[in-house]
Design a protein around this motif. Structure first.
Motif, PDB file in Angstrom:
ATOM      1  N   ALA A 177     134.203 -32.603  63.834  1.00  0.00           N
ATOM      2  CA  ALA A 177     134.977 -31.396  63.634  1.00  0.00           C
ATOM      3  C   ALA A 177     136.279 -31.687  62.947  1.00  0.00           C
ATOM      4  O   ALA A 177     136.844 -32.776  63.518  1.00  0.00           O
ATOM      5  CB  ALA A 177     134.968 -30.498  64.709  1.00  0.00           C
ATOM      6  N   LYS A 178     136.735 -31.326  61.761  1.00  0.00           N
ATOM      7  CA  LYS A 178     137.882 -31.433  61.233  1.00  0.00           C
ATOM      8  C   LYS A 178     138.724 -30.210  61.106  1.00  0.00           C
ATOM      9  O   LYS A 178     138.384 -29.328  60.786  1.00  0.00           O
ATOM     10  CB  LYS A 178     137.657 -32.202  59.666  1.00  0.00           C
ATOM     11  N   CYS A 179     139.742 -30.731  61.501  1.00  0.00           N
ATOM     12  CA  CYS A 179     141.038 -29.391  61.375  1.00  0.00           C
ATOM     13  C   CYS A 179     141.721 -29.613  59.945  1.00  0.00           C
ATOM     14  O   CYS A 179     142.342 -30.462  59.704  1.00  0.00           O
ATOM     15  CB  CYS A 179     142.012 -29.662  62.369  1.00  0.00           C
ATOM     16  N   LYS A 180     141.206 -28.578  59.144  1.00  0.00           N
ATOM     17  CA  LYS A 180     141.760 -28.717  57.952  1.00  0.00           C
ATOM     18  C   LYS A 180     142.515 -27.526  57.327  1.00  0.00           C
ATOM     19  O   LYS A 180     142.556 -26.364  57.838  1.00  0.00           O
ATOM     20  CB  LYS A 180     140.359 -28.608  56.833  1.00  0.00           C
ATOM     21  N   THR A 181     143.470 -27.673  56.440  1.00  0.00           N
ATOM     22  CA  THR A 181     144.102 -26.715  55.539  1.00  0.00           C
ATOM     23  C   THR A 181     143.312 -25.441  55.283  1.00  0.00           C
ATOM     24  O   THR A 181     142.062 -25.817  54.738  1.00  0.00           O
ATOM     25  CB  THR A 181     144.843 -27.218  54.529  1.00  0.00           C
ATOM     26  N   ILE A 219     126.643 -37.061  79.081  1.00  0.00           N
ATOM     27  CA  ILE A 219     126.659 -37.061  77.857  1.00  0.00           C
ATOM     28  C   ILE A 219     127.921 -36.655  77.009  1.00  0.00           C
ATOM     29  O   ILE A 219     127.791 -36.658  75.781  1.00  0.00           O
ATOM     30  CB  ILE A 219     125.589 -35.832  77.447  1.00  0.00           C
ATOM     31  N   TYR A 220     128.926 -37.103  77.584  1.00  0.00           N
ATOM     32  CA  TYR A 220     130.383 -36.867  76.914  1.00  0.00           C
ATOM     33  C   TYR A 220     130.299 -37.644  75.807  1.00  0.00           C
ATOM     34  O   TYR A 220     131.040 -37.532  74.658  1.00  0.00           O
ATOM     35  CB  TYR A 220     131.294 -37.244  77.863  1.00  0.00           C
ATOM     36  N   PRO A 221     129.724 -38.976  75.682  1.00  0.00           N
ATOM     37  CA  PRO A 221     129.821 -39.881  74.543  1.00  0.00           C
ATOM     38  C   PRO A 221     129.008 -39.234  73.306  1.00  0.00           C
ATOM     39  O   PRO A 221     129.828 -39.439  72.031  1.00  0.00           O
ATOM     40  CB  PRO A 221     129.118 -41.250  74.834  1.00  0.00           C
ATOM     41  N   LEU A 222     128.108 -38.464  73.389  1.00  0.00           N
ATOM     42  CA  LEU A 222     127.676 -37.645  72.414  1.00  0.00           C
ATOM     43  C   LEU A 222     128.421 -36.503  71.956  1.00  0.00           C
ATOM     44  O   LEU A 222     128.488 -36.173  70.756  1.00  0.00           O
ATOM     45  CB  LEU A 222     126.046 -37.205  72.846  1.00  0.00           C
ATOM     46  N   ILE A 223     128.834 -35.896  72.964  1.00  0.00           N
ATOM     47  CA  ILE A 223     129.871 -34.577  72.680  1.00  0.00           C
ATOM     48  C   ILE A 223     131.030 -35.304  71.890  1.00  0.00           C
ATOM     49  O   ILE A 223     131.414 -34.612  70.853  1.00  0.00           O
ATOM     50  CB  ILE A 223     130.343 -34.321  73.978  1.00  0.00           C
ATOM     51  N   ASN A 224     131.651 -36.347  72.165  1.00  0.00           N
ATOM     52  CA  ASN A 224     132.482 -36.951  71.375  1.00  0.00           C
ATOM     53  C   ASN A 224     131.994 -37.309  69.935  1.00  0.00           C
ATOM     54  O   ASN A 224     133.265 -37.120  68.882  1.00  0.00           O
ATOM     55  CB  ASN A 224     133.086 -38.326  71.983  1.00  0.00           C
ATOM     56  N   LEU A 225     130.835 -37.503  69.854  1.00  0.00           N
ATOM     57  CA  LEU A 225     130.450 -37.922  68.427  1.00  0.00           C
ATOM     58  C   LEU A 225     130.246 -36.761  67.609  1.00  0.00           C
ATOM     59  O   LEU A 225     130.822 -36.444  66.341  1.00  0.00           O
ATOM     60  CB  LEU A 225     128.920 -38.711  68.438  1.00  0.00           C
ATOM     61  N   GLY A 272     139.111 -31.702  78.208  1.00  0.00           N
ATOM     62  CA  GLY A 272     137.792 -32.297  77.920  1.00  0.00           C
ATOM     63  C   GLY A 272     137.543 -33.470  78.832  1.00  0.00           C
ATOM     64  O   GLY A 272     137.106 -34.589  78.596  1.00  0.00           O
ATOM     65  N   GLY A 273     138.363 -33.301  80.041  1.00  0.00           N
ATOM     66  CA  GLY A 273     138.362 -34.026  81.136  1.00  0.00           C
ATOM     67  C   GLY A 273     139.046 -35.525  80.736  1.00  0.00           C
ATOM     68  O   GLY A 273     138.840 -36.519  81.610  1.00  0.00           O
ATOM     69  N   LEU A 274     139.701 -35.410  79.889  1.00  0.00           N
ATOM     70  CA  LEU A 274     140.346 -36.898  79.307  1.00  0.00           C
ATOM     71  C   LEU A 274     139.417 -37.855  79.063  1.00  0.00           C
ATOM     72  O   LEU A 274     139.627 -38.835  78.705  1.00  0.00           O
ATOM     73  CB  LEU A 274     141.385 -37.567  80.305  1.00  0.00           C
ATOM     74  N   LEU A 275     138.136 -37.242  78.737  1.00  0.00           N
ATOM     75  CA  LEU A 275     137.241 -37.987  78.113  1.00  0.00           C
ATOM     76  C   LEU A 275     136.578 -37.734  76.967  1.00  0.00           C
ATOM     77  O   LEU A 275     136.244 -38.541  76.217  1.00  0.00           O
ATOM     78  CB  LEU A 275     135.886 -37.852  79.045  1.00  0.00           C
ATOM     79  N   MET A 276     137.165 -36.506  76.409  1.00  0.00           N
ATOM     80  CA  MET A 276     136.428 -35.791  75.181  1.00  0.00           C
ATOM     81  C   MET A 276     137.601 -35.445  74.226  1.00  0.00           C
ATOM     82  O   MET A 276     138.722 -35.087  74.761  1.00  0.00           O
ATOM     83  CB  MET A 276     135.646 -34.764  75.552  1.00  0.00           C
ATOM     84  N   ARG A 277     137.131 -35.710  72.842  1.00  0.00           N
ATOM     85  CA  ARG A 277     138.166 -35.363  72.035  1.00  0.00           C
ATOM     86  C   ARG A 277     138.435 -33.807  71.777  1.00  0.00           C
ATOM     87  O   ARG A 277     137.635 -33.232  72.425  1.00  0.00           O
ATOM     88  CB  ARG A 277     137.795 -35.878  70.605  1.00  0.00           C
ATOM     89  N   ALA A 278     139.221 -33.534  71.021  1.00  0.00           N
ATOM     90  CA  ALA A 278     139.507 -32.212  70.691  1.00  0.00           C
ATOM     91  C   ALA A 278     138.359 -31.584  69.823  1.00  0.00           C
ATOM     92  O   ALA A 278     137.694 -32.369  68.992  1.00  0.00           O
ATOM     93  CB  ALA A 278     140.749 -31.886  69.749  1.00  0.00           C
ATOM     94  N   SER A 279     137.752 -30.433  70.138  1.00  0.00           N
ATOM     95  CA  SER A 279     136.849 -29.817  69.641  1.00  0.00           C
ATOM     96  C   SER A 279     137.117 -28.738  68.509  1.00  0.00           C
ATOM     97  O   SER A 279     138.255 -28.484  68.291  1.00  0.00           O
ATOM     98  CB  SER A 279     135.895 -28.873  70.777  1.00  0.00           C
ATOM     99  N   ALA A 280     136.044 -28.285  67.706  1.00  0.00           N
ATOM    100  CA  ALA A 280     136.195 -27.431  66.610  1.00  0.00           C
ATOM    101  C   ALA A 280     137.004 -25.920  67.312  1.00  0.00           C
ATOM    102  O   ALA A 280     137.791 -25.452  66.562  1.00  0.00           O
ATOM    103  CB  ALA A 280     135.034 -26.870  66.010  1.00  0.00           C
ATOM    104  N   ALA A 281     136.681 -25.837  68.662  1.00  0.00           N
ATOM    105  CA  ALA A 281     137.103 -24.367  69.173  1.00  0.00           C
ATOM    106  C   ALA A 281     138.871 -24.710  69.493  1.00  0.00           C
ATOM    107  O   ALA A 281     139.475 -23.970  69.212  1.00  0.00           O
ATOM    108  CB  ALA A 281     136.423 -24.301  70.553  1.00  0.00           C
TER     109      ALA A 281
END
Length: 306
Positions: free
Chosen positions: A34-38, A23-29, A80-89
């Motif tokens: 998640a946004k990294c904000k000031t 389900i990594y495509p769903l995880i990427n969505l 993220g296995g080079l499959l997934m984007r950076a997460s909120a964590a």
């Protein structure tokens, strides 16, 4: 199989590695939301750089609010296995590093599998590191105080970039920090054979990763694809490693630490008991708090060393 995983990781322990691999495509969505904000503690800036074969990449630079002098820097490659984007964590951990170690943290947005196979991700990240070094004055970064860091597949990237810098006659970073890194496509360790059904990541996920990453690649000529066997680490900077007790990657992380030590590299290696892969995403746990304190101590020792 049941594993004695800490109750603090109960939410993670319910997530099958086999499911994550599907389900990594769903995880990427989800990660894309998640946004990294000031915020009140840090400023977040976005820059554009060139990656492998001049592809346009985006990077984030996170820095403590109101910083004025040149600062040390951590270049952080997310897992993220080079499959997934950076997460909120990942974003939260980057902010903690920035504030607790009083440094800048750079997060490259490298290109992902399955579309972009070896060597795209590591070459993207190599180019990002070189861009940082070339722009230290503009970015107000102390060029002599840079650490490479990465979790999981990000650890593979950090090691590959360090090896590439050495071979390409570039100045190496001051230190390398690896959190449950992926390192060896041989998949012959005892933990790899044993942990076929652990949460978040297991040996089946690992096989999927290597098959995708090296598809169409002559592994014998892919020097930086797998770090633990083919690359000399004699000139590596001081290295910090954490491995999870119930993780198929555990033994290759420990073996890499032993290889570093055998070649005279200073290594701090810790096996985090009661944990599975991905434990650092349990941001509110005492496990992460303890690990973060130890990491910050090591980071500061590297930045402050002569």
């Amino acid at each position: 199989m049941n594993y004695n995983i800490s109750k603090e990781l109960k939410n993670l322990s319910k997530i099958s590695g086999n499911v994550v691999g599907k389900i990594y495509p769903l995880i990427n969505l989800i990660n894309g939301l998640a946004k990294c904000k000031t915020d009140k503690l840090v400023s977040v800036k976005r820059y554009s750089t060139l990656g492998y074969k001049d592809a346009k990449l985006s990077i984030l630079i996170i820095e403590p609010k109101h910083c004025t002098d040149k600062m040390p820097c951590i270049v952080l490659y997310h897992g993220g296995g080079l499959l997934m984007r950076a997460s909120a964590a990942h974003y939260q951990l980057a902010k903690w590093y920035a504030t607790k170690a009083n440094c800048k943290v750079i997060l490259p947005d490298y290109r992902l599998l399955p579309k972009y196979r070896y060597p795209v991700a590591i070459e993207d990240c190599y180019n990002t590191f070189v861009w940082v070094k070339e722009n230290c004055e503009i970015l107000s970064i102390d060029s002599k105080k840079i650490i490479l860091a990465g979790d999981s597949a990000g650890g593979l990237i950090a090691c590959a970039v360090a090896a590439m810098l050495k071979d390409r006659k570039q100045i190496l970073p001051r230190g390398v920090m690896l959190i449950y890194p992926v390192l060896d496509n041989g998949m012959n360790t005892e933990s790899m054979k044993r942990f076929v059904d652990t949460p978040i990541w297991d040996s089946n996920c690992n096989k999927l990763f290597w098959n995708l990453y090296l598809d169409g690649c002559d592994v014998n000529k892919a020097k930086y694809a797998t770090i633990s066997e083919k690359v000399s680490v004699a000139s590596f900077p001081g290295t910090y490693i954490e491995v999870a007790e119930f993780d198929c990657l555990r033994d290759e992380g420990k073996a890499f630490a032993e290889k570093l030590q055998s070649q005279g590299v200073s290594v701090n290696c810790y096996e985090i008991k009661g944990t599975c892969h991905g434990y650092e995403s349990a941001l509110k746990s005492s496990i992460v708090s303890t690990c973060l304190t130890r990491r910050i101590e090591w980071i500061n020792s590297v930045f402050n060393s002569e």
